[in-house]
Every structure is written in C-alpha cells, then in structure tokens.
Design a protein around this motif. Structure first.
Motif, short mmCIF file in Angstrom:
data_model
loop_
_atom_site.label_atom_id
_atom_site.label_comp_id
_atom_site.label_asym_id
_atom_site.label_seq_id
_atom_site.Cartn_x
_atom_site.Cartn_y
_atom_site.Cartn_z
N CYS A 4 0.93 -1.34 0.09
CA CYS A 4 0.03 0.08 -0.11
C CYS A 4 0.84 1.27 -0.20
N GLU A 6 0.16 4.02 0.85
CA GLU A 6 -0.29 4.71 2.01
C GLU A 6 0.24 4.68 3.27
N CYS A 7 0.24 3.37 3.60
CA CYS A 7 0.59 2.77 4.77
C CYS A 7 1.68 1.75 4.82
N CYS A 25 -7.21 -1.63 0.86
CA CYS A 25 -6.16 -1.77 1.86
C CYS A 25 -6.72 -2.32 2.92
N ASP A 27 -5.31 -2.42 5.83
CA ASP A 27 -5.00 -2.01 6.82
C ASP A 27 -5.52 -0.52 7.30
N CYS A 28 -5.50 0.40 6.13
CA CYS A 28 -5.71 1.80 6.08
C CYS A 28 -7.18 1.82 5.56
ZN LIG Z 1 -2.97 0.86 3.54
#
Ligand SMILES: [Zn+2]
Length: 56
Positions: A4, A6-7, A25, A27-28
């Motif tokens: 990802c 982003e994270c 994702c 996670d985020c």
């Molecule tokens: Zn993410």
C-alpha cells in the motif's frame, strides 16, 4: 503481493485480478484500482471516485 503506497501494508492481489478492479487496503482502508499492465504486472493506483482526471 503489492504494498500500500499509503501505509506500506501488504496487499494481496488475486491472480485473476482484472483491470479496473477496486482493491481495498486491509490496513488503512484506502481504495485502489488495479491496473494490469502488459509485461509489467499489476499496479495499484489510488481509486478516484470523483473528479476523474487521468492526466496521462
Ligand atoms: Zn494501506
């Protein structure tokens, strides 16, 4: 397997992913659009729901 942007969490991309498929994702929660690029594989680009502005 992709990461990802982003994270940096690992995002699993199905082998039979199709271009334009939205992958979230885990996670985020960011949504990404899978783009299948010939000879390169699958690339994740941020899914833009509004303001479709594909400049390139
Ligand atoms: Zn993410």
């Amino acid at each position: 397997m992709s990461r990802c942007p982003e994270c940096d969490a690992e995002i699993e991309i199905p082998d039979d992913v199709i271009s334009g498929e939205i992958i979230s994702c885990p996670d985020c929660g960011m949504d990404y659009e899978a783009r299948v690029i010939e000879g390169e594989g699958v690339r994740l680009v941020p899914a833009e729901i509004e303001g479709e502005d594909w400049g390139e």
